[in-house]
Scaffold this active site. Sequence first.
Site, PDB file in Angstrom:
ATOM      1  N   ALA A  12      -6.796 161.482  14.775  1.00 58.50           N
ATOM      2  CA  ALA A  12      -5.648 162.220  14.415  1.00 58.50           C
ATOM      3  C   ALA A  12      -4.872 162.891  15.535  1.00 58.50           C
ATOM      4  CB  ALA A  12      -5.773 163.137  13.276  1.00 58.50           C
ATOM      5  N   THR A  94     -10.395 158.009  24.602  1.00 59.39           N
ATOM      6  CA  THR A  94     -11.271 156.918  25.472  1.00 59.39           C
ATOM      7  C   THR A  94     -11.141 157.435  27.189  1.00 59.39           C
ATOM      8  OG1 THR A  94      -9.277 155.433  25.883  1.00 59.39           O
ATOM      9  CG2 THR A  94     -10.741 154.764  24.193  1.00 59.39           C
ATOM     10  N   GLU A 169      -0.602 151.003  22.135  1.00 56.17           N
ATOM     11  CA  GLU A 169       0.463 151.873  21.816  1.00 56.17           C
ATOM     12  C   GLU A 169       1.148 152.140  23.244  1.00 56.17           C
ATOM     13  OE1 GLU A 169       1.994 152.528  18.877  1.00 56.17           O
ATOM     14  OE2 GLU A 169       3.320 152.906  20.527  1.00 56.17           O
ATOM     15  N   LEU A 171       3.842 154.241  23.323  1.00 54.50           N
ATOM     16  CA  LEU A 171       4.729 155.607  23.182  1.00 54.50           C
ATOM     17  C   LEU A 171       4.431 156.668  24.402  1.00 54.50           C
ATOM     18  CD1 LEU A 171       3.041 158.520  22.180  1.00 54.50           C
ATOM     19  CD2 LEU A 171       2.879 157.198  20.047  1.00 54.50           C
ATOM     20  N   GLU A 173       4.572 160.589  25.443  1.00 54.76           N
ATOM     21  CA  GLU A 173       4.889 161.961  24.738  1.00 54.76           C
ATOM     22  C   GLU A 173       6.295 162.709  24.988  1.00 54.76           C
ATOM     23  OE1 GLU A 173       1.121 164.185  25.235  1.00 54.76           O
ATOM     24  OE2 GLU A 173       0.089 162.449  25.152  1.00 54.76           O
ATOM     25  N   LYS A 224      -1.564 146.533  28.384  1.00 49.04           N
ATOM     26  CA  LYS A 224      -1.647 147.823  28.297  1.00 49.04           C
ATOM     27  C   LYS A 224      -1.650 148.654  29.516  1.00 49.04           C
ATOM     28  CE  LYS A 224      -1.368 152.017  26.918  1.00 49.04           C
ATOM     29  NZ  LYS A 224       0.003 152.605  26.694  1.00 49.04           N
ATOM     30  N   THR A 226      -2.116 147.707  32.505  1.00 47.79           N
ATOM     31  CA  THR A 226      -1.041 147.180  33.592  1.00 47.79           C
ATOM     32  C   THR A 226       0.197 147.859  33.468  1.00 47.79           C
ATOM     33  OG1 THR A 226      -2.173 145.042  33.397  1.00 47.79           O
ATOM     34  CG2 THR A 226      -0.211 145.132  34.558  1.00 47.79           C
ATOM     35  N   ARG A 264      17.287 144.394  40.032  1.00 46.87           N
ATOM     36  CA  ARG A 264      15.868 144.276  40.198  1.00 46.87           C
ATOM     37  C   ARG A 264      14.927 145.379  40.134  1.00 46.87           C
ATOM     38  NH1 ARG A 264      16.553 140.787  45.342  1.00 46.87           N
ATOM     39  NH2 ARG A 264      17.617 142.611  45.666  1.00 46.87           N
ATOM     40  N   CYS A 280      -3.251 159.717  30.466  1.00 44.63           N
ATOM     41  CA  CYS A 280      -3.496 158.334  30.389  1.00 44.63           C
ATOM     42  C   CYS A 280      -3.210 157.375  31.800  1.00 44.63           C
ATOM     43  CB  CYS A 280      -2.667 157.392  29.429  1.00 44.63           C
ATOM     44  SG  CYS A 280      -3.370 157.942  27.843  1.00 44.63           S
ATOM     45  N   ARG A 453      11.035 169.737  40.206  1.00 43.62           N
ATOM     46  CA  ARG A 453      11.663 168.687  39.012  1.00 43.62           C
ATOM     47  C   ARG A 453      13.278 168.432  39.025  1.00 43.62           C
ATOM     48  NH1 ARG A 453       7.999 165.852  35.883  1.00 43.62           N
ATOM     49  NH2 ARG A 453       6.344 167.235  35.326  1.00 43.62           N
TER      50      ARG A 453
HETATM   51  P1  NAD Z   1      -6.484 162.777  21.383  1.00 42.37           P
HETATM   52  O1  NAD Z   1      -7.633 163.140  21.898  1.00 42.37           O
HETATM   53  O2  NAD Z   1      -5.346 163.344  21.196  1.00 42.37           O
HETATM   54  O3  NAD Z   1      -7.040 162.103  19.927  1.00 42.37           O
HETATM   55  C1  NAD Z   1      -8.104 161.466  19.609  1.00 42.37           C
HETATM   56  C2  NAD Z   1      -8.595 161.929  18.413  1.00 42.37           C
HETATM   57  O4  NAD Z   1      -9.990 161.171  17.699  1.00 42.37           O
HETATM   58  C3  NAD Z   1      -9.493 163.341  18.199  1.00 42.37           C
HETATM   59  O5  NAD Z   1      -8.519 164.097  17.485  1.00 42.37           O
HETATM   60  C4  NAD Z   1     -10.698 162.987  18.066  1.00 42.37           C
HETATM   61  O6  NAD Z   1     -11.456 164.327  17.324  1.00 42.37           O
HETATM   62  C5  NAD Z   1     -10.698 161.910  17.258  1.00 42.37           C
HETATM   63  N1  NAD Z   1     -12.229 161.036  17.003  1.00 42.37           N
HETATM   64  C6  NAD Z   1     -12.898 160.789  18.075  1.00 42.37           C
HETATM   65  N2  NAD Z   1     -14.000 160.301  17.683  1.00 42.37           N
HETATM   66  C7  NAD Z   1     -13.816 160.220  16.341  1.00 42.37           C
HETATM   67  C8  NAD Z   1     -14.546 159.553  15.373  1.00 42.37           C
HETATM   68  N3  NAD Z   1     -15.596 158.890  15.449  1.00 42.37           N
HETATM   69  N4  NAD Z   1     -14.278 159.547  14.022  1.00 42.37           N
HETATM   70  C9  NAD Z   1     -13.115 160.315  13.781  1.00 42.37           C
HETATM   71  N5  NAD Z   1     -11.899 160.854  14.742  1.00 42.37           N
HETATM   72  C10 NAD Z   1     -12.632 160.833  15.982  1.00 42.37           C
HETATM   73  O7  NAD Z   1      -6.081 161.323  22.106  1.00 42.37           O
HETATM   74  P2  NAD Z   1      -4.942 160.595  22.216  1.00 42.37           P
HETATM   75  O8  NAD Z   1      -3.793 160.948  23.156  1.00 42.37           O
HETATM   76  O9  NAD Z   1      -4.171 160.360  20.722  1.00 42.37           O
HETATM   77  O10 NAD Z   1      -5.162 159.072  22.740  1.00 42.37           O
HETATM   78  C11 NAD Z   1      -5.823 158.148  21.522  1.00 42.37           C
HETATM   79  C12 NAD Z   1      -5.936 156.622  22.508  1.00 42.37           C
HETATM   80  O11 NAD Z   1      -4.466 156.056  22.671  1.00 42.37           O
HETATM   81  C13 NAD Z   1      -6.419 156.596  23.898  1.00 42.37           C
HETATM   82  O12 NAD Z   1      -7.144 155.574  24.040  1.00 42.37           O
HETATM   83  C14 NAD Z   1      -5.114 156.642  24.683  1.00 42.37           C
HETATM   84  O13 NAD Z   1      -5.591 156.251  25.971  1.00 42.37           O
HETATM   85  C15 NAD Z   1      -4.136 156.116  24.101  1.00 42.37           C
HETATM   86  N6  NAD Z   1      -2.796 156.240  24.217  1.00 42.37           N
HETATM   87  C16 NAD Z   1      -2.726 157.531  24.374  1.00 42.37           C
HETATM   88  C17 NAD Z   1      -1.149 157.853  24.538  1.00 42.37           C
HETATM   89  C18 NAD Z   1      -0.605 159.089  24.481  1.00 42.37           C
HETATM   90  O14 NAD Z   1       0.584 159.287  24.605  1.00 42.37           O
HETATM   91  N7  NAD Z   1      -1.380 160.376  24.308  1.00 42.37           N
HETATM   92  C19 NAD Z   1       0.012 156.863  24.507  1.00 42.37           C
HETATM   93  C20 NAD Z   1      -0.558 155.606  24.155  1.00 42.37           C
HETATM   94  C21 NAD Z   1      -1.939 155.303  24.026  1.00 42.37           C
HETATM   95  C1  UGA Z   2       2.990 156.947  29.434  1.00 45.98           C
HETATM   96  C2  UGA Z   2       3.637 155.818  29.229  1.00 45.98           C
HETATM   97  O1  UGA Z   2       5.059 156.010  29.592  1.00 45.98           O
HETATM   98  C3  UGA Z   2       3.586 155.378  27.949  1.00 45.98           C
HETATM   99  O2  UGA Z   2       4.239 153.980  27.638  1.00 45.98           O
HETATM  100  C4  UGA Z   2       2.051 155.350  27.400  1.00 45.98           C
HETATM  101  O3  UGA Z   2       2.096 154.660  26.189  1.00 45.98           O
HETATM  102  C5  UGA Z   2       1.508 156.448  27.603  1.00 45.98           C
HETATM  103  O4  UGA Z   2       1.588 156.655  29.179  1.00 45.98           O
HETATM  104  C6  UGA Z   2      -0.173 156.322  27.471  1.00 45.98           C
HETATM  105  O5  UGA Z   2      -0.811 155.438  27.481  1.00 45.98           O
HETATM  106  O6  UGA Z   2      -0.545 157.439  27.302  1.00 45.98           O
HETATM  107  P1  UGA Z   2       3.302 159.790  28.872  1.00 45.98           P
HETATM  108  O7  UGA Z   2       2.067 159.886  29.864  1.00 45.98           O
HETATM  109  O8  UGA Z   2       3.327 160.222  27.700  1.00 45.98           O
HETATM  110  O9  UGA Z   2       3.370 158.267  28.857  1.00 45.98           O
HETATM  111  O10 UGA Z   2       4.407 160.333  29.767  1.00 45.98           O
HETATM  112  P2  UGA Z   2       5.563 159.738  31.023  1.00 45.98           P
HETATM  113  O11 UGA Z   2       6.969 159.743  30.310  1.00 45.98           O
HETATM  114  O12 UGA Z   2       5.210 158.075  31.391  1.00 45.98           O
HETATM  115  O13 UGA Z   2       5.205 160.491  32.175  1.00 45.98           O
HETATM  116  C7  UGA Z   2       4.095 160.385  32.728  1.00 45.98           C
HETATM  117  C8  UGA Z   2       4.196 161.452  33.987  1.00 45.98           C
HETATM  118  O14 UGA Z   2       4.913 161.125  34.748  1.00 45.98           O
HETATM  119  C9  UGA Z   2       4.637 162.910  33.428  1.00 45.98           C
HETATM  120  O15 UGA Z   2       3.907 163.817  34.177  1.00 45.98           O
HETATM  121  C10 UGA Z   2       6.045 162.686  33.981  1.00 45.98           C
HETATM  122  O16 UGA Z   2       6.474 164.189  34.415  1.00 45.98           O
HETATM  123  C11 UGA Z   2       5.879 161.848  35.295  1.00 45.98           C
HETATM  124  N1  UGA Z   2       7.122 161.030  35.726  1.00 45.98           N
HETATM  125  C12 UGA Z   2       7.665 160.389  34.771  1.00 45.98           C
HETATM  126  C13 UGA Z   2       7.602 161.422  36.887  1.00 45.98           C
HETATM  127  O17 UGA Z   2       7.169 162.144  37.543  1.00 45.98           O
HETATM  128  N2  UGA Z   2       8.615 160.805  37.132  1.00 45.98           N
HETATM  129  C14 UGA Z   2       9.343 160.033  36.448  1.00 45.98           C
HETATM  130  O18 UGA Z   2      10.561 159.398  36.941  1.00 45.98           O
HETATM  131  C15 UGA Z   2       8.724 159.576  35.067  1.00 45.98           C
END
Ligand code: NAD
Ligand code: UGA
Length: 479
Positions: A12, A94, A169, A171, A173, A224, A226, A264, A280, A453
């Site tokens: 969650a 992860t 995913e 998305l 943040e 992902k 990449t 481009r 990430c 910034r």
């Molecule tokens: P997070 O640390 O916020 O959330 C992970 C949650 O999983 C934690 O609340 C933890 O308690 C729970 N958890 C761990 N092991 C568990 C288990 N065995 N059973 C039940 N719950 C368990 O992490 P996140 O930011 O949501 O990222 C999760 C994954 O998504 C990562 O692989 C990350 O790379 C990927 N991801 C993150 C983002 C992002 O913006 N944060 C975007 C895209 C992909």
């Molecule tokens: C990034 C990717 O944008 C998402 O597509 C991906 O799903 C996610 O990682 C993930 O796998 O966790 P996020 O890290 O939430 O998303 O935010 P970004 O907007 O990508 O910013 C990442 C960092 O780069 C921040 O510190 C931001 O301030 C910085 N940034 C971003 C810059 O310095 N310059 C820019 O032009 C854009």
Amino acid sequence: MLSVKNICCIGAGYVGGPTMSVIADRCPKIIVNVVDINKERINSWNSKNLENLPIYEPGLSSIVRRRRGKNLFFSTNLEANIASADIIFISVNTPTKKKGLGAGQASDLKWVEKCAREVAQFSKGHTIVVEKSTLPVKTAEVIKEILEASQSSIIGKNKKSFDVLSNPEFLAEGTAIRDLEEPDRVLIGGENKEAILTLTSIYKEWVPEQKILHTNIWSSELAKITANAFLAQRISSINSIGALCEATGANVGEVARAIGSDKRIGSKFLDSGPGFGGSCFKKDILNLVYLSSYFGLTEVANYWESVVQLNDWHQKRISKLIVKKLFGTITSKKICILGFAFKANTNDTRESSAIKICKDLLEEGAILFIHDPKVTPKQIEDDLGKKEISKKFDLNQLYSLPEGNWSYSKSIYNAAKGADAIVVLTEWEEYSVINWEKIGKDMRKPSWVFDSRSILVEDRINKSGLNFWKIGDGSKNTF
Ligand code: NAD
Ligand code: UGA
């Protein structure tokens, strides 16, 4: 194709919470259960006051208000919710491995592995298991092996069956809800056509079909990491050029506009800043480095590693520059830090450049007054590994406080009172409308404003008698 009635998401967090909230919102007939081992987090998701959700994300609380208790549930009961699910999303953390084989580069899959074992134990009948977490290529193989091994000694109608899909995913943040509601694409990788179509049927409720891409499972996993590597590479590229701008008299904003007008190249992700943060980018690139080395592709590994190295160097460059501008010493000087989150519109601080820059400044003996509209003092304390200094002192004592300490400020104006410098590290909207005249009067002179910034208006700051530095602006001749 299976008709989906019930889904369960394990994890969650920043992905599981928003993703499942949007699915529940767009598919009101599906019951969505989000489970986590972290009781405190689940309590916050269930908290009556929506201000207390564990994640700050614009638009999230109104979705939770609409769906929670109707078809969206947060719980610690893994067993029951796994058992009733047609589809299980694995959305756990992860992070990079801290020890053992691949330490410092490979992703630690212990949480994913645990989930696979829990699914094997508690699921019933046929279950589609979806990798939502970002995982190294071939992880689906590991999950499959664990699931299949659990059934090897079972015969007859009690035998469970599984399909494993990759559905990473994308998305970001701060814009998670918009990204989920209007994604550029949804990626589904897998082998079994029927399972792929079942998952597709959920997204089809709101995503145009042409945006739902089907690939093999390994392409999906690799795409992902990449994507993140390419995005991070753009930031390291523009930050490297920013340093060159400062040395040559060019301006990184102007360079970015000029190159970004080329279709481009494109204009996005060309904002020079204090270096990329977030949970990430670094982790996923290091994962790519590990994978490349593992397959003997040393040049490929070195290429991607340099993106992270440039980022580390860039963050250090900013803290060194601050010290240099303040006459080579910041011992016992008050520095106001504006922004601690890794980007605006999130309370997430994981890998935030603010952590490294603040640690460097503390190491140099500064006294930091830190403001962030969404990050809590407790989080800052954990990140800096240092307790906040007691608040019981007045301004007269400011410069005799023990060096290398920090304090949290609710107000930007209090944080800046008596300060020698203000450093903007996160691009929160409210920092772009600061009353510089008011602040200028209260700072100790000569005083500096460092804008990492590019969100401040130089004229207003200069008029208030403050010195101004902006990232990548060579007209100031930093060198
Ligand atoms: P997070 O640390 O916020 O959330 C992970 C949650 O999983 C934690 O609340 C933890 O308690 C729970 N958890 C761990 N092991 C568990 C288990 N065995 N059973 C039940 N719950 C368990 O992490 P996140 O930011 O949501 O990222 C999760 C994954 O998504 C990562 O692989 C990350 O790379 C990927 N991801 C993150 C983002 C992002 O913006 N944060 C975007 C895209 C992909
Ligand atoms: C990034 C990717 O944008 C998402 O597509 C991906 O799903 C996610 O990682 C993930 O796998 O966790 P996020 O890290 O939430 O998303 O935010 P970004 O907007 O990508 O910013 C990442 C960092 O780069 C921040 O510190 C931001 O301030 C910085 N940034 C971003 C810059 O310095 N310059 C820019 O032009 C854009």
